[in-house]
Each structure stands twice: as C-alpha cells, then as structure tokens.
Design a protein around this motif. Sequence first.
Motif, mmCIF file in Angstrom:
data_model
loop_
_atom_site.group_PDB
_atom_site.id
_atom_site.type_symbol
_atom_site.label_atom_id
_atom_site.label_comp_id
_atom_site.label_asym_id
_atom_site.label_seq_id
_atom_site.Cartn_x
_atom_site.Cartn_y
_atom_site.Cartn_z
ATOM 1 N N MET A 102 -3.918 5.366 -3.859
ATOM 2 C CA MET A 102 -4.756 4.274 -3.369
ATOM 3 C C MET A 102 -4.188 2.914 -3.774
ATOM 4 O O MET A 102 -3.158 2.819 -4.433
ATOM 5 C CB MET A 102 -6.187 4.459 -3.871
ATOM 6 C CG MET A 102 -6.850 5.674 -3.232
ATOM 7 S SD MET A 102 -8.526 6.007 -3.797
ATOM 8 C CE MET A 102 -9.405 4.567 -3.211
ATOM 9 N N ALA A 103 -4.870 1.864 -3.356
ATOM 10 C CA ALA A 103 -4.365 0.514 -3.561
ATOM 11 C C ALA A 103 -4.723 -0.008 -4.945
ATOM 12 O O ALA A 103 -5.881 0.082 -5.371
ATOM 13 C CB ALA A 103 -4.932 -0.425 -2.494
ATOM 14 N N THR A 132 -11.474 -0.028 -4.353
ATOM 15 C CA THR A 132 -11.959 0.887 -3.319
ATOM 16 C C THR A 132 -11.974 0.217 -1.945
ATOM 17 O O THR A 132 -11.501 0.789 -0.960
ATOM 18 C CB THR A 132 -13.359 1.423 -3.671
ATOM 19 O OG1 THR A 132 -14.234 0.329 -3.948
ATOM 20 C CG2 THR A 132 -13.296 2.327 -4.883
ATOM 21 N N ALA A 185 1.501 1.393 -4.286
ATOM 22 C CA ALA A 185 0.260 2.128 -4.511
ATOM 23 C C ALA A 185 0.185 2.692 -5.923
ATOM 24 O O ALA A 185 1.207 2.964 -6.569
ATOM 25 C CB ALA A 185 0.136 3.261 -3.496
ATOM 26 N N ILE A 225 -7.818 0.557 -9.503
ATOM 27 C CA ILE A 225 -7.841 0.836 -8.068
ATOM 28 C C ILE A 225 -8.979 0.064 -7.413
ATOM 29 O O ILE A 225 -10.103 0.042 -7.920
ATOM 30 C CB ILE A 225 -8.034 2.345 -7.831
ATOM 31 C CG1 ILE A 225 -6.813 3.116 -8.348
ATOM 32 C CG2 ILE A 225 -8.294 2.647 -6.360
ATOM 33 C CD1 ILE A 225 -7.085 4.591 -8.561
ATOM 34 N N GLY A 274 -6.093 -0.411 2.992
ATOM 35 C CA GLY A 274 -4.799 0.258 2.857
ATOM 36 C C GLY A 274 -4.677 1.485 3.727
ATOM 37 O O GLY A 274 -3.601 1.778 4.268
ATOM 38 N N PHE A 306 0.809 -1.213 0.000
ATOM 39 C CA PHE A 306 0.000 0.000 0.000
ATOM 40 C C PHE A 306 0.848 1.271 0.000
ATOM 41 O O PHE A 306 0.292 2.368 -0.057
ATOM 42 C CB PHE A 306 -0.930 -0.006 1.214
ATOM 43 C CG PHE A 306 -1.819 -1.215 1.243
ATOM 44 C CD1 PHE A 306 -2.969 -1.267 0.482
ATOM 45 C CD2 PHE A 306 -1.474 -2.329 2.007
ATOM 46 C CE1 PHE A 306 -3.773 -2.400 0.482
ATOM 47 C CE2 PHE A 306 -2.274 -3.456 2.020
ATOM 48 C CZ PHE A 306 -3.431 -3.494 1.252
ATOM 49 N N SER A 345 -8.544 -0.284 -0.770
ATOM 50 C CA SER A 345 -7.950 0.988 -0.350
ATOM 51 C C SER A 345 -8.377 1.364 1.063
ATOM 52 O O SER A 345 -7.626 2.020 1.788
ATOM 53 C CB SER A 345 -8.336 2.097 -1.335
ATOM 54 O OG SER A 345 -7.728 1.880 -2.601
ATOM 55 N N ILE A 357 -5.163 10.660 -0.970
ATOM 56 C CA ILE A 357 -6.274 9.717 -1.128
ATOM 57 C C ILE A 357 -7.617 10.423 -0.968
ATOM 58 O O ILE A 357 -8.534 10.238 -1.780
ATOM 59 C CB ILE A 357 -6.135 8.572 -0.101
ATOM 60 C CG1 ILE A 357 -4.946 7.678 -0.463
ATOM 61 C CG2 ILE A 357 -7.418 7.752 -0.027
ATOM 62 C CD1 ILE A 357 -4.582 6.670 0.611
#
Length: 454
Positions: free
Chosen positions: A64-65, A85, A58, A83, A91, A54, A88, A116
């Motif tokens: 974000m992840a 969600t 990223a 990405i 993350g 992460f 994240s 983010i």
Amino acid sequence: MKKKLYACGILGLMLICSAYVVLKKNNIAVPDQVAELSDEVLLDSVERATFQYFWQGAEPRSGMARERIHVDGIYPQHDEDVIATGGSGFGIMAILAAMHRGYITHEEGVKRLQQIVDFLQHADRFHGAWPHWLYPDGKVKPFSPKDDGGDIVETAYLVQGLLCARQYLMQGDEQDKRLAKQTDQLWKTVEWNWYQHGQQVLYWHWSPDYGWAMNFPIHGYNECLIAYILAASSPTHAIPASAYHHGWAEDGKIVSPSRHLGYELQLHHQGAAMGGPLFWAHYSYLGLNPHGLRDRYADYWKENVDQTMINYLWCVKNPLHYKGYGSDNWGLTASYSVDGYAAHAPGDKTDLGVISPTAAVSSIVYTPKESLQAIRYWLGDPQMKQKLWGPYGFYDAFSETANWYPQRYLAIDQGPQVVMIENYRSGLLWRLFMSCPEVQQGLKKLGFQFTAMK
C-alpha cells in the motif's frame, strides 16, 4: 528554405521519438526537450513518474501507499512506514492506470492488488471502516489522540479505488475473478449506516476507546461527497437518502450562490471565502464522473470548473503580491506548507504564498490549457525543474517568496495526479467506477442525474 523547414521538422520529430524511446526504455520521466514534446507524451511522462510513488515507493509488507516519502530522509518520529488508507485508494486507481498504459504488466498489477486486498482483510477495522493510518502489521496508528478508530471518509477514498479494481478484474481470467470477488466482500462489509450515530448525517470518526468523542458530523460542501455516495450505494449497510439531504445538504442550506473573479459557485464551500482548496474538486471525482453530474443542489461539473478557474485567476491576479505567481505558476490546495501543513485556497487568510503542483496537475480534466501551461513551465525551465522534480514526479509544494523547496511527497497529493491525467486521456477510472451497478442505484436514490458508463 523549404528544405530547411523540412529538415527541422524531421529533426524535431526525431528528438520527440528518441526522447520517448528513452522514456520507455530507461523509465526516465521527462526528457530535457520539453518544448518539443507533444501534450500526450508530456502527460505520459508525468503520469508514469508519479505512478512510481505507488509502485517503487510502496510500503513493502502491505503493497500500500506510504503516507509520505521524504527524499531528504527527515521524518516525524517513527513515521517512515506509516500507511495512508485513503492515499492507498488513490494508489489502487494509479495501479489500474499503469496496467492500462503498460507501465507494468497485467500480472504484476494483479499480484500487487492481491497483496493489498489480503492485507486489508486482516488489517484493523472498526465496524467495517479502516482508520486513517495503519502500521505495516495492520494495526491502527492513531491520527490524533482520540482518532484511533474508523475513518469513514478515508474508507470512502479506499473503497472508491477497490470498486474500480473490482470492475477492472471481473471480466478477466479465473484468478482475476477470484480477486474481484474478494474485493467485493471488503466493500460489502463496511457498515456505513453505523457511522450515522443514529442520526440523519454521517459522522467522520468512531473509536473503540473514545466512541463518538471526535464529534465531527459531515456537512457539505467539501471533499466528502464520495462518502455519502458510497454510503447510499451500499448493498448491505446503506444510509437512507434523508441522511444525504439533511446531513450533507443541510436541508438545502448547502445552496449559497456567490460570484468571484467572473465565476459563480453554486454551493457554500465550508470555511472558504472564494472556494476551498482544489482537492475538493479532485478526491470525490477520481472515480465519480463529474460530467453531467447534477442533483437538486448543483451541476457538479460546473462547480468544479468554476472553483478551479477562481483558483487559477486568483494566482494570476496575485493580489497578495507573492513572488512567482502567474498564469504558468499556479495552484492552491492542501499540502505541506512553510510552517507545517495547510489548506491553501484563494483568500487573504488562506493563501500563504505556497504553490502545490498537484492542484494544477490534478485539475487537468477541468482546465487542460491552464494545467498544461503550468506543467510545461515547471519542467521546461531548468531551474524550476531542478527544484520541483524528483523520483516520484513533482514534489509536494514550494514557495518562491520564502525560497522554500522541500523534497517531500504525500500520497494524497500524488495519487490524484495519476488518476486525473488518466481520466483526461482515456476516462478509465471514471468508466470503471460509474459502471458499478450499486453506484448507479445509489445515485438514483439520491436524485442525481449522471452519465452511466460501461
């Protein structure tokens, strides 16, 4: 003899200390002398390495992840920068753990969290809910042909992380407080009650193009408890308690005791003969503290421990005779599989001979002895470590039966490892989430007993 023992003790201590210094200085995740490492140092090594998914891994424009990182470089078409969600949200919690541990500085963590939150403010949303996947420009990437809108479950995973971040930042300096306020606004604009579709149940998806065509009402028991908790807790768009009791609990039908391998499940696990994949005991409980968590249907600490022990004992007994299964090599959950992706779980039809390290590692809070035994085996055996360990911790899954060892990662499997290791070590994410006054009110509204944490 005493001098030899003393000398050996000093040498062992030097090995551990030197290994830890190397770990700190060069960011080397796990030294070779695994047998000499304390549990604390070993878990710190795994947590630190897995966090890098992460951080270093990223998606750069959003912070974000990524949905997935394939070390082998082979991706589905146009999928390298997608990405996740929900991933994240995990993350964000991993970043908070890293700030707490000093893997990154407070300033570095705040900068990434700001990136983010700024991205999320401008990303596609559908009645406040984010989609399952996003492109780096903030536009929705359809998860399936008709799943191109809001995903209330992935949104719940994301909001779980955002609320932890809000609580972490709100006592900081002015910059921290501004970011906490910005994060709070994201939480308040999720229209949870829209996803009731006018009924006493939450629906998973809504699309601006296809409406409610996915037609997926969320009933328990599975990984979605956190969606109902947050929906009931919202200060702006809350669902009534009746939606939880009628929708999630199906007017009490969720209670369906069953006994397996000496352990009892209190609830009906959807589509699972002996308890579902272990991510059901992880995703909702990364922030929601299962200790002392009870309602009229179940004791959730007991449910999660018993589900995990059934999973563990199924692998130990190994009734399907898969290669390698045992007390030091276990863990069935949703992950990559020999043929695509599968929700692995105990049972003749759901156990495909694939072990997912995240299952055992993320269960550290429920089964510390059994989880540590697996971690020590995977990292202490040179051949296993070579096959299973990469730049972001344990690879996603493997099968000794199929001689299958893909060098691939998924955000939703890496995140719970970092978060649950940190919860086992300090309770940090549980403490942050459970300190939210809205969450406490929401739990009371639904009739939960819980451990309030400050």
